[in-house]
Design an enzyme around this catalytic site. Structure first.
Site, PDB file in Angstrom:
ATOM      1  N   ILE A 800       0.831  -1.201   0.000  1.00 51.61           N
ATOM      2  CA  ILE A 800       0.000   0.000   0.000  1.00 51.61           C
ATOM      3  C   ILE A 800       0.863   1.246   0.000  1.00 51.61           C
ATOM      4  O   ILE A 800       0.640   2.180  -0.764  1.00 51.61           O
ATOM      5  CB  ILE A 800      -0.949   0.006   1.215  1.00 51.61           C
ATOM      6  CG1 ILE A 800      -1.966  -1.133   1.101  1.00 51.61           C
ATOM      7  CG2 ILE A 800      -1.673   1.341   1.334  1.00 51.61           C
ATOM      8  CD1 ILE A 800      -2.892  -1.238   2.286  1.00 51.61           C
ATOM      9  N   SER A 801       1.871   1.240   0.851  1.00 48.84           N
ATOM     10  CA  SER A 801       2.745   2.396   0.911  1.00 48.84           C
ATOM     11  C   SER A 801       3.995   2.036   1.689  1.00 48.84           C
ATOM     12  O   SER A 801       4.073   0.967   2.301  1.00 48.84           O
ATOM     13  CB  SER A 801       2.026   3.579   1.565  1.00 48.84           C
ATOM     14  OG  SER A 801       2.748   4.768   1.362  1.00 48.84           O
ATOM     15  N   LYS A 802       4.967   2.925   1.642  1.00 49.16           N
ATOM     16  CA  LYS A 802       6.244   2.687   2.285  1.00 49.16           C
ATOM     17  C   LYS A 802       6.618   3.877   3.142  1.00 49.16           C
ATOM     18  O   LYS A 802       6.370   5.015   2.769  1.00 49.16           O
ATOM     19  CB  LYS A 802       7.326   2.439   1.236  1.00 49.16           C
ATOM     20  CG  LYS A 802       8.694   2.097   1.809  1.00 49.16           C
ATOM     21  CD  LYS A 802       9.700   1.839   0.702  1.00 49.16           C
ATOM     22  CE  LYS A 802      11.065   1.475   1.254  1.00 49.16           C
ATOM     23  NZ  LYS A 802      12.049   1.225   0.187  1.00 49.16           N
ATOM     24  N   GLY A 803       7.206   3.573   4.288  1.00 52.59           N
ATOM     25  CA  GLY A 803       7.595   4.629   5.200  1.00 52.59           C
ATOM     26  C   GLY A 803       9.016   4.477   5.678  1.00 52.59           C
ATOM     27  O   GLY A 803       9.814   3.719   5.112  1.00 52.59           O
ATOM     28  N   TYR A 805      10.284   3.290   8.517  1.00 45.50           N
ATOM     29  CA  TYR A 805      10.691   2.102   9.237  1.00 45.50           C
ATOM     30  C   TYR A 805      10.153   0.822   8.627  1.00 45.50           C
ATOM     31  O   TYR A 805      10.542  -0.265   9.026  1.00 45.50           O
ATOM     32  CB  TYR A 805      10.192   2.187  10.690  1.00 45.50           C
ATOM     33  CG  TYR A 805      10.568   3.476  11.352  1.00 45.50           C
ATOM     34  CD1 TYR A 805      11.901   3.818  11.515  1.00 45.50           C
ATOM     35  CD2 TYR A 805       9.591   4.358  11.790  1.00 45.50           C
ATOM     36  CE1 TYR A 805      12.252   5.008  12.114  1.00 45.50           C
ATOM     37  CE2 TYR A 805       9.934   5.547  12.398  1.00 45.50           C
ATOM     38  CZ  TYR A 805      11.263   5.873  12.560  1.00 45.50           C
ATOM     39  OH  TYR A 805      11.609   7.048  13.151  1.00 45.50           O
ATOM     40  N   GLY A 806       9.258   0.919   7.722  1.00 45.13           N
ATOM     41  CA  GLY A 806       8.668  -0.268   7.137  1.00 45.13           C
ATOM     42  C   GLY A 806       7.627   0.104   6.109  1.00 45.13           C
ATOM     43  O   GLY A 806       7.642   1.208   5.571  1.00 45.13           O
ATOM     44  N   ASP A 918       0.535  14.257  17.077  1.00 45.94           N
ATOM     45  CA  ASP A 918       1.024  14.131  15.701  1.00 45.94           C
ATOM     46  C   ASP A 918      -0.129  14.173  14.706  1.00 45.94           C
ATOM     47  O   ASP A 918      -0.163  13.420  13.735  1.00 45.94           O
ATOM     48  CB  ASP A 918       1.813  12.833  15.551  1.00 45.94           C
ATOM     49  CG  ASP A 918       2.723  12.850  14.318  1.00 45.94           C
ATOM     50  OD1 ASP A 918       3.054  13.952  13.842  1.00 45.94           O
ATOM     51  OD2 ASP A 918       3.091  11.775  13.837  1.00 45.94           O
TER      52      ASP A 918
END
Length: 1770
Positions: A800-803, A805-806, A918
């Site tokens: 779905i997506s990448k960030g 840390y993972g 946040d």
């Protein structure tokens, strides 16, 4: 409907009293197609009139306030206001407790008016002609009342209770005769199709509840097919229990679910307590004199004294940690004597002759213990010892709280945690013992009944060889299963307990001699107990004492009535029994002293008792012949722990006697969550046992959550869903969930893909398949717990997506087909960047907030050696950041909806003590209904600053990081590398050096990154370590380009446009910030300090969040890390200094939404920082960019601290108003005030809600409003709203347990040291899954294999007979394989290559010294993240209840005379390619024609600006991706194996868009009035309707009048379907609305006028003039499309009636109700009506109202028609 014993005259008189007149019968063969509209009205009138339903209003003291005329007729009480008041207690028959049943119910409702209460009671009917002076049972009537609490409309104080009373429907209890015929009692069911009578033993039917009806159908099938050989038995239908993930026969599911969820909740509690003990041990390990504990300074002056205290507490803590739950062990000595071939019963002197050559257990001796009742649960000796140590622990140190409060609190907390764990472990042992007894008893009955039926068939063939189907055969009753001792004492029956008998009073129970499978008698230890007030306040679902008369506790489950979706017992069976620590633990093995019994006696925990039964005379009394016994079942309660002295404790749940279950009174119950304090249970002999017995009761109470609660809310739109492809036979995940503490009795081939997680069995004679294959193994083996969640349980479909840390992946669970979003976090990254606390914070908050509508739900969490996994709700709409990027900015209507939902969510978090810290568009997800949900709680509570840049003092290093590995004092967790052969949590199974506290990994990671610094460029979305800078900025998951580069026509200056490197990263990542590398190289472990820091200092969740001790333990786990503060907090928390040009502090993450106080380091615990973020988000929603954005973080900080908002430049005021209303601008300015004390919201949430911008916002129903933008989901795997950001599929590594897999089982999971044993001559098992595979292979499909690298595809269809099953064969061990069922009913089976007959019982041949003891997850190596195992049991339990409801609906729909087209097909339609068709033939046109012209938006707020696009019917409450929906029919049906209406076709050619960015066509706004409709619960009403039909048609004593009415109901349903079909093809210009409307208007002229106007609009109207009639019609079983009522009704208030209808489970509980009144304001403020019309009602107003609800109904009809057609195609 009434007691069967009523005489014909009395029954007729009763019918006349109820006003049931003889109606001319309706011809059953009339053609519906020829029926006219007048006929439809006739049938509608007939279907709803003369419903025997009464209204009763009671004052809070029980005085009758009002009763319907029918009530007065039945009771004979004159409706005369001048007479003396009548109290309901005076009318009820029975004991004082029976008479007080309404008062008890009222007390329950006063404590929790969110529930409705159902009561059964008996009254003596008024004297009828010919019955005067008669005092027999013919005048006794059983009534059922369901009521709610009514509050005064002005004061909101409780006013009275209102009840719907009706004659009780035919129930198991209706068949009870008197006590003298108790032993011969049977239940007789009649099938309208073939009129076959089947008789079931009463206690067996009560145990199964509704499942008894399904089991009767199975017996009828055996009789109809004339099965005479056990090997030819038809395959039973199986259903998946979502909690333990085992398949169970459908008739056992409801009973099984009650105990299953109870056990797993207790397991979860034990795990949480265990984790808290580990945290406490870590605190004790590093505690010093200078330490503080929870803010209290330690004041002792002597170090020696402190060390003695700490040593004692450490020993106590270690003992508690090393306590493991009990395990099942066989009683081998007695197992040999309990089998049929022994021709006897160990508990009496009667011997049975074994005259059956086909004896089931004779053929397969290996499985004898499977159905033996002599297996029991046993603690290890070390656990017994530790339990004794904890319960008897007394502090040797006398501390005054005033003298040393810190140390006293430390001692109290440690002791409290230890005793809580002991309490929970004992409670779990009780629950498992109880479940085992029930399972074994039911299994024995099933074996008996099936074999008896086979014998009947054989006899029928012999006696009627020429006419096998003659009625004389089928009407032959089954031989009655009854006691062989006619003088037997009273039996205690319960729907939740096995047969039990009282010592010297209760007789042993035997099966017929020909069966040889008798239910083993369960002697009850005699314990004299006096119920106290606390006993009454704390009910237990289990009986506690025997009675001198027949006690039936609780009452048997009655047949589902027309207003109920679930049985009351099941809805309210969520209580986790709470035994005290000093419970009576007695083990009786026929005088065979076992290790557990002796050890328990030795440690004083309990004594073994021997209370065998003896024969005595049966007492007879007139009172014992009457009525239904008491049942008091409360709703879910918090688990509390008793803190009374041990001497005052007694067992509240079960006797520890493993052959008996002590009955406990469950009467006189009031809802409360305080703990029990009962009197001491004194052991007495049988002669004294009668002193403590309770009288039997003739009343019952059950509570049902009101509509809208999780128990049954929104069931309607779930009704048609199904999974797409799922594994029929699934890959087994790790052994248990949420952790393992029981043996796995499966052989290696039963877990081909996870053999390392399967422990060898300790018992060479006991094996049990994880999935029962026939009616003989009704219950799954309760010792085989559900698997620990693992990534191998899921098919990872796409990223779905990448960030930072993972990544986040879309996944489908293999077993159920549900879709989830799985967040995968690399442990190494999280540790190195000091994100451990953030991860724990997010997980803990999502756990306690999982039921909130504004939070993305967390369903599970788990870990392996490399990664952490968070299984969350998949929200297909993407996030607000993506929406803003694609549209440039949002219209005011959209922004207002999102802002109100954000405000509601943030305020609720603040009330619960949570500060998000946040908030930003990336952290706000859009669900498939268009509503916003919050996620990413990684920075919540503990604050951004402390984790972001806190460099601790040397003396305040992490407790965990400073523990020396080789220090024996700190050895409380076992090393990973030594976790295979030992029971991890049992110290006596391994040496102390095996329990190293493994922290080396953290230290090395800290050193590895100590000198590393990070940077990120615009071209890279991953972090790259470089020595050049210490700044790292993470890119967004979703923003591929500058957000201002969207279609906004606002000309933004270049300074307001974001560069790629400055974009924030995704909301789906745990944290948007992390701690930079530490600068001091000497503190190599300093970066671990926050791993043991709490989420916030000196704060805790509010009590309203903690609904159970499981949540309380979660709360403890969250805050226990902060139990000790070793140094003052750092004073320098600022992120930025405006005047310091040489500062080297750098910020990474998203600075645009940080509040000024956060930047200055002052706002960590100030909730005002969230309101600042809300103001920034609101600004960006309307204008497309953040208000303080700049090119560098420092520049952003400067702008934020200055408070200067960067408003765009508009040409004129008129242009500004197009984008920004004055109210919106004022709100932004007040939210973005630099001073937190002056910021809007500083004085409370109300000042925000009262702002003019939110005028006319209904804050109580924000999430119920229609969303402005609803995502268009073409496929359940659609991820078009997400940006991949370079995410790719990857290998997530092995599970932690797999590292040690080959130690015992070698490379392929088989122990090479004992491989020669595999050549033993072991007969191959009959594979139930292979039978299914053969059936499934009859259709062509694309084979799908599992994700298991050790599995290969085989087709077993040729090796197994179809639809053949032996009673004996099902007792064999069954290989566990994996398989899918594809949407068209086909499938393949994937199994391990080692599935060989030679290996079938390999584990049995492994020598005991080579077998693993099962590894407890309690003491798996505790990493920095703890156990990290979590399963959302509430969601799983809800899924089970939904499955039960579906089964009931399916069962009723199969009954004759019920016309029902709906089924459990998926709402996704029937298209084979998996795509979803929009309702209507022009669906494609409406979809393609609804594209927004994003490049030229005209933001005026006008609905017509954005087109008129109909929403798809994929709503949040019915969409296929909704996890654990009730429509996921995870069942195995021998008759219909195909999956009807699957979500995705087998080809799956239509997949989600492969582009990285969402397509522009996805963003559509249905703002047109024609499209502002919602999907109501049509299907729910249809289900309830169908159930109400079949309930009454199944009644064998159904009157002719009632039959006519029910036929009319059926005809109405059929005609309604035809009208719906006609509307589908009708012209859109058609005026007729075809609505069924119920009108209640007491003034005849108004009633006539409204009726005529509605009829002119095409509606069919049923009009009544009183509130009684309104209730009678509304509860008749017919679902109306609209109900209209006057506000002021004679004697009754319309508001009260509406509340009663909506808050009880009726056919019209979800029907829109409109008030017609002159008191508009009063009706509107009551908030119970869906709409209000003011008198006089004008035709135009009425037409608009009808059109509004007709439009909703039309949408429902289209969906229903599509789905029904889909069913018919299959």
């Amino acid at each position: 409907m009434f007691n069967r014993s009523n005489t014909a005259g009395g029954s007729q008189a009763m019918k006349e009293g109820l006003g049931i007149n003889k109606l001319s019968p309706i011809s059953s063969n009339s053609n519906p197609s020829s029926l006219t509209s007048s006929n439809y009205e006739k049938y509608l009138q007939l279907a709803t009139e003369k419903n025997p339903c009464m209204i009763l209003e009671l004052e809070l003291d029980g005085k009758v306030r009002y009763g319907s005329p029918q009530w007065n007729t039945i009771t004979g009480v004159a409706d005369d206001s001048g007479s003396s008041p009548t109290y309901i207690a005076d009318l009820i028959l029975g004991s004082d407790q029976d008479k007080g049943v309404f008062q008890k119910a009222t007390d329950m409702l006063l404590m929790n008016d969110d529930t409705s209460c159902t009561i059964t009671f008996k009254i003596k009917a008024a004297d009828y002609e010919g019955s005067a002076g008669c005092d027999d049972e013919s005048t006794i009537t059983t009534l059922e009342a369901r009521g709610i609490l009514i509050r005064d409309g002005h004061t909101q104080l409780p006013s009275h209770t209102m009840w719907i009373v009706k004659p009780r429907t035919n129930d198991w209890s209706d068949f009870y005769a008197n006590e003298d015929a108790q032993d011969d009692m049977v239940i007789q069911l009649s099938d309208n199709c073939d009129d076959i009578d089947i008789q079931l033993p009463e206690e067996f039917a009560k145990t199964l509840g509704f499942g008894a009806k399904i089991f009767v159908q199975y017996l009828k099938r055996i009789r109809l097919e004339m099965i005479i050989d056990e090997f030819n038995l038809p395959l039973p239908k199986m259903e998946l229990c979502r909690v333990c993930e085992n398949f169970v026969p459908v008739w056992w599911l409801e009973t099984h679910s009650q105990s299953c969820v109870c056990e797993h909740r207790t397991e979860s509690l034990i795990q949480l307590l265990h984790d808290n003990l580990l945290e406490q041990q870590a605190i004790l390990a590093n505690f010093t004199k200078d330490s503080e504990y929870k803010g209290s300074q330690i004041q002792v002056r002597s170090n020696n004294f402190l060390n003695q205290v700490l040593d004692s507490l450490r020993e106590l803590c270690q003992d508690a940690i090393d306590i493991n739950p009990s395990e099942m062990v066989p009683d081998l000595y007695h197992s040999l004597s309990t089998f049929p071939q022994d021709n006897g019963n160990n508990n009496n002197n009667n011997n049975n002759n074994n005259n059956n050559n086909n004896a089931l257990l004779d053929q397969f001796p290996i499985q004898k213990d499977t159905v033996s009742l002599n297996s029991y649960f046993q603690f290890s000796p070390r656990t017994n010892h530790n339990i004794q140590n904890v319960t008897s622990w007394q502090s040797r140190f006398f501390l005054n709280d005033d003298q040393d409060p810190g140390l006293a609190l430390l001692i109290h907390d440690t002791l409290d945690l230890a005793r809580k764990k002991v309490d929970a472990v004992l409670r779990l042992d009780n629950a498992m013992t109880y479940s085992l007894k029930i399972k074994n008893e039911v299994n024995n009955y099933v074996v008996q009944l099936i074999r008896e039926q086979i014998e009947i068939n054989k006899h029928a063939i012999l006696t009627h060889p020429m006419n096998l189907r003659s009625s004389s055969i089928f009407h032959s009753p089954l031989p009655q299963i009854h006691s062989q001792q006619p003088e037997a004492e009273n039996l205690i029956y319960s729907s939740s307990t096995p047969l039990q008998v009282q010592h010297d009073q209760c007789a042993s129970f035997e099966a017929p001699s020909k069966s040889h499978l008798e239910p083993i008698p369960f002697p009850v230890s005699s314990i004299e107990e006096t119920p106290t007030a606390n006993d009454i306040r704390h009910p237990s679902p289990l009986p506690r004492s025997c009675s001198n008369t027949v006690m039936k506790l609780p009452t048997p489950r009655r047949k589902l009535d027309s207003n109920g979706l679930f049985s009351d017992a099941y809805l309210n069976a969520d209580i986790i029994p709470n035994p005290s620590i000093e419970s009576t633990i007695s083990i009786d093995r026929d005088n065979n002293t076992n290790s557990r019994g002796s050890s328990m006696k030795q440690y004083g925990i309990g004594e073994a008792t021997d209370s065998r039964t003896s024969n005595s005379e049966r007492p007879s009394s007139s009172s014992s012949r009457l009525g239904i016994r008491s049942r008091s079942i409360t709703p879910r309660q918090k688990i509390e722990y008793s803190h009374v002295d041990n001497d005052d404790r007694t067992n509240e749940m079960l006797s520890r006697d493993k052959d008996s279950l002590q009955p406990q009174p469950s009467v006189d119950t009031t809802i409360t969550s305080s703990t029990q304090a009962t009197t001491t249970g004194t052991k007495t002999n049988s002669n004294n046992s009668t002193n403590s017995v309770l009288p039997k009761l003739m009343t019952s109470i059950s509570l049902t959550p009101r509509r809208g609660s999780p128990s049954f809310g929104n069931l309607a739109s779930h009704s048609m869903q199904q999974t797409n492809s799922f594994k029929l036979i699934h890959d087994k995940s790790p052994i248990s969930s949420p952790f393992t503490f029981s043996k796995d009795f499966l052989t290696p081939e039963q877990h081909p893909s996870n053999i390392a997680r399967t422990d060898s069995i300790n018992n060479a004679m006991l094996t049990s398949p994880n999935m029962p294959l026939s009616p003989l193994l009704l219950a799954t083996n309760q010792t085989v717990k559900s698997p620990t969640p693992s990534i191998k349980d899921y098919d990872i479909l796409k990223p779905i997506s990448k960030g930072a840390y993972g990544s986040v992946y879309l996944a489908r669970k293999k077993l159920t087909g549900d879709y989830f979003a799985i967040k995968v976090l690399r442990k190494s990254d999280m540790i190195a960047k000091n994100q451990v606390t953030n991860v724990k914070s997010e997980r803990a908050i999502m756990m306690v907030q999982s039921d909130k509508p504004y939070v993305a739900r967390l369903f599970a969490s788990f870990q392996n050696k490399d990664n952490l996994f968070l299984v969350m709700e998949y929200l297909p709409g993407g996030d607000l950041a993506t929406l803003i990027k694609m549209m440039g900015y949002l219209p005011d209507q959209w922004a207002k909806q999102y802002l109100t939902e954000i405000v509601v969510g943030v305020n609720d978090m603040h009330q619960n003590g949570i500060i998000h810290h946040d908030l930003k568009p990336e952290n706000l997800l859009i669900d498939n209904a268009g509503h916003v949900k919050l996620t990413d709680f990684g920075l919540s509570r503990a604050g951004l600053i402390r984790r972001h840049k806190f460099v601790p003092h040397k003396s305040s290093l992490s407790i965990s990081s400073t523990l020396p590995i080789d220090n024996p004092a700190n050895n409380f967790t076992m090393n990973n590398n030594n976790s295979n052969h030992s029971q991890l949590s049992t110290p006596d199974s391994f040496t102390s050096d095996h329990k190293q506290y493994n922290r080396s990994k953290k230290s090395s990671l800290g050193q590895q990154y100590e000198h590393s610094e990070y940077s990120s460029t615009s071209n890279s979305h991953s972090m790259t370590p470089t020595p050049s800078t210490n700044t790292v900025v993470y890119p967004s998951y979703y923003r591929g380009k500058d957000r201002s580069h969207g279609s906004s026509n606002i000309d933004l200056p270049a300074s307001l446009r974001r560069s790629e490197s400055q974009l924030s990263f995704s909301l789906l990542d745990i944290s948007r910030s992390s701690t930079p590398p530490l600068a001091n190289p000497t503190n190599s472990n300093a970066n671990n300090i926050m791993r043991r820091k709490s989420l916030t200092e000196n704060k805790s969740f509010s009590n309203d969040l903690l609904s159970s001790d499981a949540i309380a333990a979660t709360n403890t786990n969250i805050n226990s890390n902060n139990n000790i503060s070793l140094s003052p907090a750092p004073s320098d928390l600022a992120l930025f200094y405006p005047d310091d040009s040489k500062q080297n502090k750098k910020f990474f993450g998203t600075p645009d939404y940080l509040a000024p106080e956060t930047i200055e380091g002052k706002g960590e615990d100030n909730k005002q920082c969230d309101w600042w973020s809300v103001g920034c988000i609101f600004f960006e929603l309307l204008l497309g960019y953040p208000p303080f954005h700049a090119e560098t973080p420092d520049a952003v900080f400067k702008k934020i601290l200055s408070g200067v908002i960067q408003w765009p430049e508009f040409k004129n005021e008129e242009e500004e108003r197009e984008f920004l209303t004055p109210e919106a601008k004022d709100l932004i300015e007040k939210l973005l005030v630099v001073d937190p004390a002056k910021r809007l919201g500083a004085k409370g949430i109300q000042e925000i809600k009262d702002h003019p911008y939110f005028k006319n916002v209904d804050w109580d129903h924000v999430y119920d409003e229609e969303a402005s933008f609803v995502p268009t989901i073409d496929n359940p795997e659609d991820t078009d709203y997400f940006d991949l950001r370079g995410a790719e599929l990857q290998d997530f590594g092995d599970d932690i347990e797999n590292d040690n897999a080959n130690i015992l089982f070698g490379k392929h999971g088989i122990n090479t040291d004992v491989s020669e044993l595999s050549a033993a001559n072991l007969s191959p098992p009959l594979n139930h899954k292979n039978i299914l595979s053969r059936k499934l292979s009859m259709s062509n499909t694309t084979n799908r294999s599992s994700n298991n690298s050790n599995s290969s595809v085989h087709d077993f269809g040729a090796h197994t007979p179809v639809n053949k099953l032996s009673i004996a064969s099902v007792l064999e061990s069954v290989p566990q394989e994996t398989g899918y069922i594809t949407p068209n009913g086909t499938g393949t089976t994937t199994t391990s290559a080692k599935n060989s007959p030679n290996l079938k019982n390999l584990s049995l041949a492994i020598p005991p010294h080579m077998r693993d003891r099962r590894s407890s997850k309690l003491n798996d190596s505790q990493t920095e993240f703890g156990s990290f195992n979590f399963r959302n049991l509430s969601a799983l339990d809800k899924a089970n209840k939904d499955a039960i409801n579906r089964l009931k609906s399916e069962h009723f729909s199969e009954q004759p005379g019920v016309h029902r087209r709906t089924s459990s097909a998926s709402l996704m339609g029937s298209s084979s390619d998996g795509s979803v068709s929009t309702p209507g033939s022009n669906a494609s046109n409406t979809t393609s024609g609804g594209k927004l012209k994003i490049h030229k938006p005209t933001i005026s707020g006008s609905p017509s600006t954005f087109g008129t696009f109909p929403k798809t019917f994929l709503r949040s409450d019915s969409f296929s991706t909704r996890s654990y929906s009730p429509e996921r029919s995870i069942s195995i049906d021998s008759s219909t194996l195909s999956r009807k209406g699957s979500i995705i076709g087998d080809n799956q050619q239509t997949t989600a868009n492969s582009s990285d960015s969402p397509t522009m066509t996805k963003f559509k706004s249905p703002l047109s009035p024609a499209n502002t409709t919602t999907v109501s619960s049509y299907f729910s009403r249809q289900r309830v309707l169908s159930k109400s039909f079949s309930q009454r048609t199944n009644s064998s004593d159904l009157s002719a009048e009632e039959s006519d009415r029910l036929q009319a109901i059926s005809r109405v349903n059929s005609l309604r379907n035809r009208r719906r079909s006609g509307r589908k093809s009708s012209s859109t210009s058609e005026i007729g609305y075809h609505m069924d409307v119920l009108v209640c208007e007491p003034i005849p002229i108004h009633r006539y006028r409204v009726t005529k106007d509605l009829e002119n609009l095409g509606c069919t109207v049923v009009s009544v003039g009183a509130g009684d009639e309104l209730v009678s019609r509304a509860t008749s079983g017919v679902s109306f499309d609209l109900i209209m009522t006057a506000l002021k009704l004679p004697k009754l208030g319309a508001i009260d009636i509406v509340q009663l209808l909506k808050q009880t489970n009726g056919a019209n509980s979800t029907t829109p109700i409109v008030a017609i009144t002159n008191y508009f304001q009063e009706a509107a403020t009551s908030r119970v009506f869906d709409d209000v019309l003011e008198k006089p009602v004008k035709l135009d107003e009425l037409k608009k109202l009808v059109a509004k609800y007709a439009l909703k109904k039309s949408q429902e009809d289209e969906e229903h028609t599509i789905l029904s057609d889909s069913d018919e195609t299959h």
